[in-house]
Design an enzyme around this catalytic site. Structure first.
Site, PDB file in Angstrom:
ATOM      1  N   HIS A   1       7.678  -3.086   3.182  1.00 31.42           N
ATOM      2  CA  HIS A   1       7.757  -2.062   4.233  1.00 31.42           C
ATOM      3  C   HIS A   1       9.083  -2.110   4.987  1.00 31.42           C
ATOM      4  CE1 HIS A   1       5.925  -4.989   7.246  1.00 31.42           C
ATOM      5  NE2 HIS A   1       6.699  -4.312   8.075  1.00 31.42           N
TER       6      HIS A   1
ATOM      7  N   ASP B   1       3.433  -7.412  -0.085  1.00 33.82           N
ATOM      8  CA  ASP B   1       4.426  -6.711   0.749  1.00 33.82           C
ATOM      9  C   ASP B   1       5.785  -7.420   0.709  1.00 33.82           C
ATOM     10  OD1 ASP B   1       5.723  -5.184   2.618  1.00 33.82           O
ATOM     11  OD2 ASP B   1       4.110  -5.238   4.097  1.00 33.82           O
TER      12      ASP B   1
ATOM     13  N   SER C   1       8.397  -9.212  10.779  1.00 34.32           N
ATOM     14  CA  SER C   1       8.140  -8.793   9.412  1.00 34.32           C
ATOM     15  C   SER C   1       9.262  -9.274   8.521  1.00 34.32           C
ATOM     16  CB  SER C   1       8.040  -7.277   9.324  1.00 34.32           C
ATOM     17  OG  SER C   1       6.740  -6.898   9.586  1.00 34.32           O
TER      18      SER C   1
HETATM   19  N1  ARG Z   1       1.516  -3.311  10.878  1.00 37.91           N
HETATM   20  C1  ARG Z   1       2.763  -3.746  10.283  1.00 37.91           C
HETATM   21  C2  ARG Z   1       3.892  -3.619  11.299  1.00 37.91           C
HETATM   22  O1  ARG Z   1       3.651  -3.442  12.445  1.00 37.91           O
HETATM   23  C3  ARG Z   1       3.060  -3.001   9.037  1.00 37.91           C
HETATM   24  C4  ARG Z   1       3.491  -1.583   9.200  1.00 37.91           C
HETATM   25  C5  ARG Z   1       3.881  -0.902   7.931  1.00 37.91           C
HETATM   26  N2  ARG Z   1       2.729  -0.563   7.099  1.00 37.91           N
HETATM   27  C6  ARG Z   1       1.958   0.550   7.237  1.00 37.91           C
HETATM   28  N3  ARG Z   1       0.930   0.723   6.452  1.00 37.91           N
HETATM   29  N4  ARG Z   1       2.218   1.474   8.133  1.00 37.91           N
HETATM   30  O2  ARG Z   1       5.033  -3.311  11.093  1.00 37.91           O
HETATM   31  N1  GLU Z   2       4.359  -5.483  10.742  1.00 42.92           N
HETATM   32  C1  GLU Z   2       5.094  -6.003  11.859  1.00 42.92           C
HETATM   33  C2  GLU Z   2       6.608  -5.883  11.628  1.00 42.92           C
HETATM   34  O1  GLU Z   2       7.028  -4.996  10.928  1.00 42.92           O
HETATM   35  C3  GLU Z   2       4.636  -7.375  12.191  1.00 42.92           C
HETATM   36  C4  GLU Z   2       3.263  -7.309  12.735  1.00 42.92           C
HETATM   37  C5  GLU Z   2       3.147  -7.870  14.132  1.00 42.92           C
HETATM   38  O2  GLU Z   2       2.948  -9.084  14.230  1.00 42.92           O
HETATM   39  O3  GLU Z   2       3.258  -7.121  15.101  1.00 42.92           O
HETATM   40  O4  GLU Z   2       7.393  -6.582  12.215  1.00 42.92           O
END
Ligand code: ARG
Ligand code: GLU
Length: 720
Positions: A86, A228, A656
């Site tokens: 991502h 991922d 991330s």
């Molecule tokens: N929750 C993760 C973050 O905050 C992943 C976000 C990307 N993935 C998604 N399905 N939108 O960045």
């Molecule tokens: N998906 C999040 C990122 O892109 C990390 C998730 C979180 O711990 O907030 O950094």
């Protein structure tokens, strides 16, 4: 008196150990003083200087900022970098076309020549970290400061950084930049010397059916089955210095790269993560916690709920719209689910009360230590939060419903240059301005824009906004909706789409063919957008009236807490700087009698498979490998193939792509998410609920090796 003071300090010292075992995003230079003993007690086999050494190479040299908001790690002597799928997503998307759909099919460069350059993508190393508090404080005393905000101003602080290091140094060192950042609300300052590489090439990415498996349904969820990750390589000039893309560039030979352990870690084993957490709010007061829940998050949840419902209806009706809006929908739900999770945690743990107790402790301590400035800071914060309540609510409503909610409110509205050109006679200038206008418009009205969808959403958003915000506080153009359309939102929205340059491609092309000033000046969509943007500016200006007082009260409050607790137990809020968090591999129990294990396996991928739902499609090749149990040396002791695991590390957005390391500093996983029950950890660490979600490095190796056959990449890595 002495005895009393002693007792107080004893109590306070006991209180300070309320810091949870695995809480904290620690600054590397302070690691030894603040945390090393605790880390070693739960299994770390390294010394602080193995992780961070001010003068020679250490683990931290293998951690990079990837792009602007993610972390990455170097894993070979040839500059190979791992991050999340991502995090690489938009770059992979830009490399894709109908003929080469790398998002769908994945991409693997089998030779260096096949690696793909990504103009605009950078990778940043942190060369040096210095405590420059004395230097900054002495300048703050001398320098004129009209707003009282120098002490937090990036511009002011970065000028100080440049002054400190000197122009000559920056000219001699290609790609090097310096930055000073405030910590603890401006009670301490660190300077970061960074080296930024701008030739970063795409090496490999699994198909989205692996790298984004589970997509939005599984986002913020555990158990998780997403691979991922993506692979890039840093290139440099012949001297190893940063250089813009050139065919003559060569792979970077970095100072340091991670060894990889395919042994995995077990429950309760030590784990640590180094990366660039973006923002946390640990030093919120109880009033700010309530504000975040009742204003910010509540508005976000309510408005996005309506918007996503409307968007989804259109997406389900038309596959073309589903593709157009997939990424917008994902972005919207990502922050929406986060807000829901945070409010859940605020209530479940009564975080308002947790902060209130901390404030009361500080007030008591201040009285006894004769420090009236700390209770005063608290009073100021309480007052500010209550005084800005209405404005803040309007601001969030405007943002969520109108500015972000409706796409056409982002239309370009600063048209003076274009109007001047059209009024003049210079043909070349006119063409140039039309080109600018088209480019600006293209940022919003591109191939991913569906006027029908925006129209539908706008109707919902406007009705909701008008039913909540009183007429006197709405953007001025709204009066025209009442006058001209008798307040009929549907009629208004349909009319402006019919009339506006931006209402359809036909309208836009007609305008570009015969651009006139009159068409621009009376365009109802542009007028409406301008009115929303003007209101945005007005509210921002009104809210900024509170900034100086807020910043100074927050600074004092944090100072009081540091004094009361002693700085050993306090880590600064995240601010996109390099941090370490440690903990253990562990599952969790989100509800009574419900327990989640800490490790997922390929079996779970097969269980979730749904060929009729794009989010859960499993590629045939992966199914074949699964059926043949062709897992190489990457499987668990019981023969199953690991996919992801959870740890108690204290991470947030920005983490991330962060490397997750075992007790010897070897790479065992790549962080990519958190469970939704744990996102309240941005306000207060939640030991029993909060878990980082990490892709197991063995799954990464398995996909590279068995799925993609890119064995040459594995040969580059140091495997333990
Ligand atoms: N929750 C993760 C973050 O905050 C992943 C976000 C990307 N993935 C998604 N399905 N939108 O960045
Ligand atoms: N998906 C999040 C990122 O892109 C990390 C998730 C979180 O711990 O907030 O950094």
């Amino acid at each position: 008196m002495k005895i009393r003071l002693f007792l107080i300090s004893l109590i306070v010292n006991i209180l300070s150990f309320q810091l949870w075992a695995d809480e904290g995003m620690w600054l590397l230079p302070l690691l030894k003083q603040q945390r090393l003993a605790e880390m070693q007690a739960i299994g770390l086999k390294l010394q602080d200087y193995d992780i961070y050494h001010p003068d020679s190479s250490s683990l931290k040299d293998a951690v990079v900022v990837f792009g602007s908001g993610c972390t990455g790690e170097v894993v070979s002597s040839n500059g190979l970098v791992l991050t999340n799928h991502h995090c690489g997503y938009s770059w992979i998307q830009q490399q894709s076309s109908l003929a080469h759909d790398y998002l769908t099919d994945g991409f693997w460069a089998m030779t260096k020549e096949q690696e793909l350059p990504n103009p605009g993508l950078t990778v940043t190393f942190i060369e040096k970290i210095e405590d420059v508090s004395d230097y900054v404080l002495s300048h703050l005393k001398q320098d004129p400061d009209s707003t009282g905000m120098n002490f937090l101003s990036p511009k002011y602080l970065n000028n100080l950084a440049k002054e400190k290091i000197g122009q000559a140094f920056l000219q001699e060192h290609i790609g090097v930049e310096v930055e000073i950042k405030p910590f603890y609300g401006g009670n301490q300052y660190f300077m970061f010397t960074k080296k930024i590489y701008s030739d970063v090439r795409l090496v490999g990415a699994p198909p989205s059916s692996i790298g984004k498996f589970g997509a939005d349904t599984d986002n913020w969820m555990w158990p998780r089955h997403t691979g991922d990750f993506s692979v890039f390589r840093i290139y440099a000039d012949a001297n190893g210095d940063p250089a813009p893309y050139a065919t003559t560039n060569v792979p970077l030979h970095p100072k340091r790269w991670f060894k990889i352990s395919a042994q995995g870690i077990e429950d309760n084993d030590f784990a640590m993560m180094i990366g660039f957490p973006g923002r946390t709010y640990k030093y919120y007061t109880s009033w700010e916690v309530a504000e975040r829940r009742d204003v910010d998050n509540t508005v976000r949840i309510n408005i996005r709920n309506l918007r996503q419902e409307a968007m989804l209806e259109e997406m389900l009706k038309d596959p073309a719209i589903r593709i157009q809006y997939a990424s917008k929908y994902a972005g919207s739900t990502n922050a929406y689910k986060n807000a829901i999770g945070m409010n859940w945690a605020i209530n479940k743990h009564d975080l308002e009360q947790v902060k209130r107790e901390e404030q009361e402790k500080l007030i008591l301590w201040s009285k006894q230590s004769d420090k009236p400035e700390y209770p005063k800071a608290l009073q100021a914060l309480e007052w500010i939060v209550s005084a800005r309540k209405d404005l803040r609510f309007r601001s969030w409503m405007l943002d969520e419903a109108l500015s972000r909610g409706i796409e056409f409110t982002s239309a370009p509205v600063n048209l003076n240059a274009l109007i001047d050109a059209l009024n003049g006679t210079d043909k070349a200038k006119q063409e140039e301005q039309i080109r600018f206008f088209t480019t600006a418009a293209n940022r919003f009205f591109n191939k991913n824009y569906s006027p029908e969808t925006d129209m539908k959403i706008a109707k919902v958003m406007l009705k909701e906004y008008r039913s909540i915000i009183p007429a006197s506080s709405q953007p001025t153009y709204f009066a025209r909706i009442d006058k001209q359309y008798k307040g009929d939102i549907d009629r208004f929205v349909e009319a402006i789409f019919k009339q506006s340059i931006f209402g359809s491609e036909t309208n836009f092309n007609a305008f570009i063919k015969h651009p006139t000033v009159k068409a621009l000046e009376k365009d109802p969509m542009l007028l409406f957008a301008k009115s929303v943007q003007d209101e945005r500016a007005a509210i921002t200006a009104a809210l900024s009236e509170f900034d100086t007082d807020y910043a100074s009260a927050h600074h004092d409050y944090v100072k009081g807490l540091l004094e009361m607790y002693g700085d050993r137990a306090n880590f600064p809020d995240a601010n996109s700087t390099l941090r370490l968090t440690y903990g253990q591999k562990k599952g969790y129990s989100p509800r009574d009698a419900d327990y989640y294990l800490s490790q997922t396996t390929l079996e779970g991928v097969m269980e979730k498979e749904d060929p009729d739902n794009w989010e859960f499609v499993v590629p045939q090749h992966l199914k074949d490998l699964y059926a043949a149990k062709d897992f190489g040396a990457y499987c668990l002791k019981d023969g199953r193939m690991p996919v992801a695991f959870t740890a108690t590390t204290h991470s947030t957005g920005g983490n991330s792509g962060s490397p997750v390391l075992n007790n010897k500093g070897e790479l065992v996983g790549i962080n990519f998410d958190r469970n939704w029950e744990g996102v309240g950890g941005d306000l207060q660490y939640l030991p029993d609920y909060q878990r980082s979600i990490i892709v197991d490095i063995r799954y990464v190796l398995f996909i590279i090796d068995k799925y993609a056959g890119a064995v040459h990449l594995l040969n580059e890595m140091d495997m333990e």
